[in-house]
Design an enzyme around this catalytic site. Sequence first.
Site, PDB file in Angstrom:
ATOM      1  N   HIS A 458       0.820  -1.274   0.068  1.00 34.92           N
ATOM      2  CA  HIS A 458       0.158   0.158   0.083  1.00 34.92           C
ATOM      3  C   HIS A 458       0.839   1.198  -0.044  1.00 34.92           C
ATOM      4  O   HIS A 458       0.442   2.444  -0.441  1.00 34.92           O
ATOM      5  CB  HIS A 458      -1.106  -0.052   1.036  1.00 34.92           C
ATOM      6  N   GLU A 695       3.712 -11.566 -28.696  1.00 37.78           N
ATOM      7  CA  GLU A 695       3.852 -11.367 -27.432  1.00 37.78           C
ATOM      8  C   GLU A 695       4.726 -12.801 -26.743  1.00 37.78           C
ATOM      9  O   GLU A 695       4.781 -12.806 -25.600  1.00 37.78           O
ATOM     10  CB  GLU A 695       2.567 -11.352 -26.505  1.00 37.78           C
ATOM     11  N   ASP A 719       4.788  -8.602 -21.960  1.00 38.55           N
ATOM     12  CA  ASP A 719       4.584 -10.316 -21.975  1.00 38.55           C
ATOM     13  C   ASP A 719       5.703 -10.779 -22.731  1.00 38.55           C
ATOM     14  O   ASP A 719       6.201 -11.972 -22.240  1.00 38.55           O
ATOM     15  CB  ASP A 719       3.187 -10.532 -22.654  1.00 38.55           C
ATOM     16  N   CYS A 766       3.814  -1.730 -28.924  1.00 40.50           N
ATOM     17  CA  CYS A 766       2.813  -0.842 -28.333  1.00 40.50           C
ATOM     18  C   CYS A 766       2.888  -1.371 -26.722  1.00 40.50           C
ATOM     19  O   CYS A 766       2.284  -1.073 -25.839  1.00 40.50           O
ATOM     20  CB  CYS A 766       1.442  -1.579 -28.599  1.00 40.50           C
TER      21      CYS A 766
END
Length: 837
Positions: A458, A695, A719, A766
């Site tokens: 957090h 990928e 990926d 991308c």
Amino acid sequence: MSTLVLQSPLAGWAGPLEEVPDAVFAERMLGDGVAIDPVGSVLVSPCDGVVLSVHRSGHAVTIRAGNGAEILMHVGLETVALGGEGFSVQVAKGQAVTAGQALIGFDLDLLARKAKSLITPVVITNPEAFSIVRRTQDAETQAGGFLMELAPVAGGAAIETVADTEISRELVVPLAHGIHARPAARIAETARGFAAEISIVAGGRRAGARSPVGVMALAVKLGDHISIVASGADAAAAVDAVAALIESGMGEKAGEVAPKIEDAPVALAPTEPAEPGVLRGVMAAPGLAIGQAVRLAVEAIAVAEAGQGASFELAALDAALDTVRARIALAAETGEAARKAILAAHLAFLEDPELTAAARKLIGEGKSAGFGWRRAVGGYVEALKGLGDRRLAERVDDLIDLERQVLRVLLGLEEEGVRPLPAGAILLADELLPSQLMGVDPARVAGFATARGGPTSHVAILAAAMGLPALVAVGAGALEIADGTALILDAEGGKLRVAPGADALAQAQSAIAARHERRAAAKAAAHEESTMACGTRIEVFANVGSEKDAKAAAANGAEGCGLLRTEFLFLDRDTPPSEDEQAAQYQAVASALEGKPLIVRTLDVGGDKAAPYLPIPAEENPALGLRGVRVSLWRPHLLKTQLRAILRVAPLGQCKIMVPMVGSLSELRAVRAVLEEAKKELGITQRVELGVMIETPAAAVTADLIAAEADFLSIGTNDLTQYVLAMDRGNPELAARIDALHPAVLRMIDQTCKGASKHGRWVGVCGGLASDLAAVPVLLGLGVTELSATAAIVPEVKALVRTLDLAACRDLATQALDQTSPEAVRDLTKSFQQAGA
């Protein structure tokens, strides 16, 4: 109501629960009882009753006695991992049994070899209704001999009848991350809306549904079978509501189940040689900062064990909880969404009935409020650390934070985080607590670095929301830095430079100033065409996920959208979007781009993205299972609906279609067949461009085959990098080693570009590498002609492209392919940029 005598279900040595090497049992989170170290191989019923549940792995069974007492018997520890091996279940759920009747047979020798321990806890799981008035402990016992005697608790919620008052429902958990903090809090919120007593049963363990911490401690994972059990007037409605919530998926987008850990994560040593005066860590939030060290040591809080009377201590605890609750609620009224979400989780923990009940039980035994609260929180902290799930282990900081806040109120101490700070403070700590970071003046903090911690904690989320550069897992060296020491914090480079020399400081100051100037100049020229200095045209697009993103991309000068993540339409809902809804949303994005090209990626779910209405079967490795195009071909009706919606966007031709996670030409052909069907149904005869995301290594090495039939190729470097390097990009222990500029990844990109060029196809990027300014000249040198970056950095990418010469970029790329590490590649690109400056 009379007492109930339970017979021993096993022959062996009976001992106290606190000696069980498992915090969930030792801290009595599931209830009180006795632990038996068995010598026999048959578990028998301790009384007459009905079988409430039998775990599918055969290692645990729960019996309900005629007076309502519920007795859990858990053969061995961590025996669920055996998957039923060595166990023979001899009863079924709902079956009536008599005392001494065989329940489970097991292979004692096999368990001794494969299980963590043979210790078998026998636990009363509804201690609010029954207490143990007498028990065998530290003594030998025989199966059928005396084990313990139960007496009803005055006013307790004992259930007199057995089969007709309890409602249960079994389901398979579809949540990619299992039931962690946020799902547990939502389950508790739903359960509090019913009068019925509701429990979650998993792995032979049982937790009240109103307790988010207790539910988390069950360690329920994707694909686990659980039971929702309720009793009371509205039990059926309660079970349906909780089950529906879990089965909906709750919009989870979490990644894969994290690997087991022993303690807080520490980054693996980097592959490059150690640099004097530099500490390496894992980026928690990006940025570059110069400042001075300010050490934040968490002071120990001493509490007295003995209380001043139960009524006094209970009142003190209630008042402290109310004070902390009010402070958190007030703090949650302002600030960014990330801050509000974290504070909401803290409030859910404070409302946890089992957490406060454990503290009140200790107070009733004569302990102080502070001692009871610390012991109650500590039991859950140890349990979460031992669950083997990194995301749950990182929630330990939240519990410790709440423990300290309540203790400080009890002892009348000032709030933490109010220490005056010098301007440009770089905070150093073993681990930062969320309240500490939220309590500092952000205008005086330049960033922070912690010795331990993980990038999904957090405080890491808060740092990113506050715009503070941050490193975690820096190691013990961070704690040896003296206050006031000059520091350079390079989060993106994963480096903390200690006491830098004048040259290093000057370079960092120049880098920060240059970054500001570069951004201002790039923004001013954002709408100019992106053409290299040699005249080569390079398209710079943006990745978007909504109409709002598309407007931001257009404002930043993006020349189109290289990746529309259509998941924004499919996630966080119970049913898939209709064709009309999709068409309207795609049209809105296309209109926001004012006619510029729009590349729409077909639905990419599975792995790290879960859609509630697509209950993908449990997979041992989701990253290698049903993902991307595999899901689309698994559910072709969803694919056709999406393709029809894309084809309806006007003007026809503005949208190009891109298929994710392709591994072979056959998958592209299957999608094209569905596309042709959709075109025919809509009366479209014009060609619509259909491209492929590269990928997987399989797609990269067969790019020449795929390019023969694909209209374009776009490389998803995020990926591709994890698959090429065989490293989970969601694992913080590997974060320092995962770099898309690794020569192996660059060689895959090189092979893709060469394969595409054989058929005259263009190649774009991308993935995250397109937004990495150091990587841009290498990518262009390899043959990439389209970059799709984050909208915010598009102006800088375009400005950089205008300064580059293609021949020089090709020379750089050739050298990069021959390097031996990503660090060497980055050094090479740094020299290239300096030479061109």
